[in-house]
Design a protein around this motif. Structure first.
Motif, PDB file in Angstrom:
ATOM      1  N   SER A 218       0.872  -1.181   0.000  1.00  0.00           N
ATOM      2  CA  SER A 218       0.000   0.000   0.000  1.00  0.00           C
ATOM      3  C   SER A 218       0.909   1.231   0.000  1.00  0.00           C
ATOM      4  CB  SER A 218      -0.914  -0.013   1.232  1.00  0.00           C
ATOM      5  OG  SER A 218      -1.750  -1.137   1.214  1.00  0.00           O
ATOM      6  N   ASP A 219       1.384   1.593  -1.169  1.00  0.00           N
ATOM      7  CA  ASP A 219       2.351   2.676  -1.317  1.00  0.00           C
ATOM      8  C   ASP A 219       2.272   3.161  -2.758  1.00  0.00           C
ATOM      9  OD1 ASP A 219       4.449   4.436  -0.836  1.00  0.00           O
ATOM     10  OD2 ASP A 219       5.619   2.947   0.274  1.00  0.00           O
TER      11      ASP A 219
ATOM     12  N   ASN B 151       6.904   1.104  -4.769  1.00  0.00           N
ATOM     13  CA  ASN B 151       6.763  -0.331  -5.013  1.00  0.00           C
ATOM     14  C   ASN B 151       7.839  -0.835  -5.958  1.00  0.00           C
ATOM     15  OD1 ASN B 151       4.422  -2.084  -3.918  1.00  0.00           O
ATOM     16  ND2 ASN B 151       3.461  -0.080  -4.220  1.00  0.00           N
TER      17      ASN B 151
ATOM     18  N   GLN C 251      -1.116   6.030  -5.801  1.00  0.00           N
ATOM     19  CA  GLN C 251      -1.154   5.236  -4.582  1.00  0.00           C
ATOM     20  C   GLN C 251      -1.788   3.876  -4.865  1.00  0.00           C
ATOM     21  OE1 GLN C 251       0.240   6.522  -1.772  1.00  0.00           O
ATOM     22  NE2 GLN C 251      -0.042   4.634  -0.621  1.00  0.00           N
TER      23      GLN C 251
ATOM     24  N   GLN D 252      -3.348   0.428  -3.940  1.00  0.00           N
ATOM     25  CA  GLN D 252      -4.080  -0.103  -2.788  1.00  0.00           C
ATOM     26  C   GLN D 252      -3.483  -1.437  -2.368  1.00  0.00           C
ATOM     27  OE1 GLN D 252      -6.454   1.813  -1.242  1.00  0.00           O
ATOM     28  NE2 GLN D 252      -5.691   3.290  -2.749  1.00  0.00           N
ATOM     29  N   GLU D 253      -3.937  -1.937  -1.236  1.00  0.00           N
ATOM     30  CA  GLU D 253      -3.378  -3.161  -0.673  1.00  0.00           C
ATOM     31  C   GLU D 253      -3.395  -4.296  -1.685  1.00  0.00           C
ATOM     32  OE1 GLU D 253      -3.868  -5.984   3.305  1.00  0.00           O
ATOM     33  OE2 GLU D 253      -5.258  -4.366   2.898  1.00  0.00           O
TER      34      GLU D 253
END
Length: 588
Positions: A433-434, A439, A475, A477-478
């Motif tokens: 989550s970044d 990532n 961003q 998401q998970e």
């Protein structure tokens, strides 16, 4: 569900000794807390003594001169006690939070260095409980436990000393119900030992259940298991509720019993004290002061029980935390070899490997990959393909044989250097989550933005990233849920490329990609593999036909080895796999 012991010791010198090591960086805060604890205990009897003196020398004597000053002195004492108690609470909580911050960092660092086998056998929810709930309980040892217990015991000693000095007979009368309190306290302590540990057990089980089921929510919904899993959750939640109710039930009995004991002590004091006053043996001020002393004696005893349980829970949590920290399931990192250049030559010599005991997953596996060559591994599920790449990166240790990198046993390499030499792209891409940027570079400051952009263009992902809101600052998401499987895979390719590995591992990296995206992925793979030694695991044989060497694994053994055309001519395992996939396509 997790099975753990239900009982624990409230005092464990070994555990306290280990915890004390974490206090050393904050010894100033600790000693300030100790001094404030002693100060609070020392001034505890001051107010009853002032009340006694004021009542006997001013109020009962009808002397008004100086009474105001006494009242102001009592008010000033209350203000001073409040200020000291404020700083005492602040210091003890600061100490507790500082200690658990350091322990939490150590626990996290320890967990991230454990070998994967540990996570195969340990529920993630249990580790979450250790690093969050159990650590908060340890903080209470400092903020509400050990130091507070010492303070309460000191207060008891000081007050009892003053009481005996003032009137030992009256003190003994007040202490007549004390054996009842000791008996009630012991019974309560034994009951709470089990109750509180049961609470911790079911908190851990609840965390484990939630973590597993939220992570696997798609499986639950795919198979319409919502009602069945809800019934399981209700059962665990009911046990969690019942554990709390049992603990509160003991409290609901214990504290009224204490109130009765306090009432008995007060009644005996009034009865005996009145007789002594009438006999002119003591002054009324002494009786009033003793009534205040009763509350000051029995209140710390009541709180001692609560703090005793806090200490007990803290000891159990500390034992659990140290069990994690004492886990030595590390990949040995005794090697120091870090060459300036790695060519990427890989050799397996008679390698035997098992995850458990001698249930061999790989049996006498031997092969050689030259620098820059591509090796493909094929075979049915469970044949041992993923195990080959797991042991190459030393996520698991082999039991027999040798694995060489550039002619040197991989155990002689520095472990971090070895893993930095190898990049793995998995079928199930994990994205944090970044941002997309983070990532890719994994917060490595040595990887420049320009290098990331260049890598994105090489693997054909630049255009789709630039279409995202925020581009590289989008961003995620998970688990990358807002991206398609192909997009997530391309990001994983960029991640591998910017870290510039000498050895590339592709573990079924195209098996979950649609046909339309596969062309883009294949182009990315070719760019990734260019100039690198590569190991490819794939179900689709069309993706590995250009490999320099293909190994067919079956039940952990090498059945065939050769190029695509050589294996077809053997008319063996590979030919059967090939015909299953291409018998209607006529590819040869």
């Amino acid at each position: 569900m997790e099975k753990e012991k239900i009982a624990g010791n409230a005092y464990d010198s070994k555990l306290l000794g280990r915890l004390a090591k974490y206090i050393r960086p904050y010894k100033t805060v600790f000693w300030i807390s100790v001094v404030l604890t002693i100060l609070l205990a020392a001034v505890a009897p001051a107010l009853p003594l002032l009340v006694e003196y004021t009542l006997d020398h001013y109020i009962l004597s009808g002397k008004s001169e100086g009474l105001t000053n006494m009242l102001l002195l009592m008010f000033a004492l209350l203000i001073a006690q409040t200020v000291v108690r404020y700083f005492h609470t602040l210091m003890t909580n600061t100490l507790g939070q500082s200690v658990i911050r350091d322990i939490r960092i150590q626990v996290f660092n320890h967990i991230t260095n454990l070998r994967l086998k540990y996570f195969d056998n340990t529920p993630i929810g249990r580790l979450i409980t250790r690093t969050i709930s159990d650590l908060e309980t340890i903080a209470n040892i400092f903020s509400e436990g050990l130091i507070q217990i010492i303070g309460d015991l000191l207060q008891l000693v000081v007050i009892l000393g003053v009481m005996f000095y003032t009137d030992w007979k009256l003190t003994l009368v007040v202490l007549v119900p004390m054996p009842l309190m000791i008996a009630a306290t012991y019974i309560f302590k034994e009951a709470m030992k089990s109750a509180f540990q049961s609470v911790r057990l079911w908190v851990s089980n609840l965390n484990t259940f939630l973590q597993e089921h939220i992570t696997g929510m798609n499986v639950i919904q795919y198979f319409a298991r919502e009602d069945q899993e809800m019934r399981k959750f209700k059962a665990i939640n009911a046990e969690h509720r019942n554990a709390h109710i049992r603990a509160n039930w003991y409290f609901s009995i214990f504290f009224p019993v204490l109130e009765i004991i306090v009432a008995i002590a007060t009644g005996l004091l009034v009865w005996y004290g009145s007789r002594q006053i009438l006999a002119d043996a003591i002054s009324p001020g002494v009786v009033v002061a003793f009534i205040m002393y009763i509350n000051m004696i029995f209140r710390p005893i009541r709180e001692l029980i609560d703090k005793f349980n806090t200490l007990q829970m803290g000891m159990v949590s500390a034992e659990r935390i140290f069990d994690v920290l004492d886990t030595d399931e590390f990949t040995p990192n005794e090697g120091t070899y870090k060459p300036e250049h790695v060519r990427g030559e890989i050799t397996f010599k008679h390698v035997w490997f098992a995850y458990n005991g001698e249930k061999w997953v790989l049996k006498d596996v031997s092969f050689h990959v030259k620098p820059g060559e591509t090796l493909a591994l094929v075979g049915a599920t469970g044949a041992g393909k993923s195990s080959v790449i797991n042991i190459l990166s030393r996520f698991y240790e082999i039991q027999k044989g040798e694995i060489l990198l550039d002619g040197v046993d991989i155990r002689e390499y520095d472990l971090t250097f070895l893993r930095q030499t190898i990049a793995t792209v998995l079928q199930d891409v994990f994205l944090f989550s970044d941002t997309v940027l983070h990532n890719i570079n994994l917060h490595n400051p040595d990887i420049s933005y320009e290098r990331i952009v260049d890598a994105a263009k090489k693997v054909g992902a630049y255009d789709f990233i630039m279409r995202l809101p925020g581009n590289f600052n989008y961003q995620v998401q998970e688990r990358g849920s807002t991206l398609s499987a192909g997009q997530a895979q391309l990001i994983s390719f960029i991640r591998a490329l910017v870290h510039d590995p000498k050895i590339l591992i592709l573990d079924e990296a195209t098996s979950s990609i649609d046909t339309e995206t596969e062309g883009l992925i294949q182009n990315a793979i070719e760019n990734l593999m260019d100039g690198r030694t590569s190991i490819v695991i794939a179900h689709r044989l069309s993706t590995i036909q250009k490999a320099d060497k293909i190994i067919v694994l079956d039940k952990g053994e090498i059945k065939e080895m050769g190029t695509h055309h050589e294996l077809l001519e053997m008319d063996g395992h590979y030919r059967k796999l090939y015909d299953l996939q291409f018998n209607s396509a006529g590819i040869g």
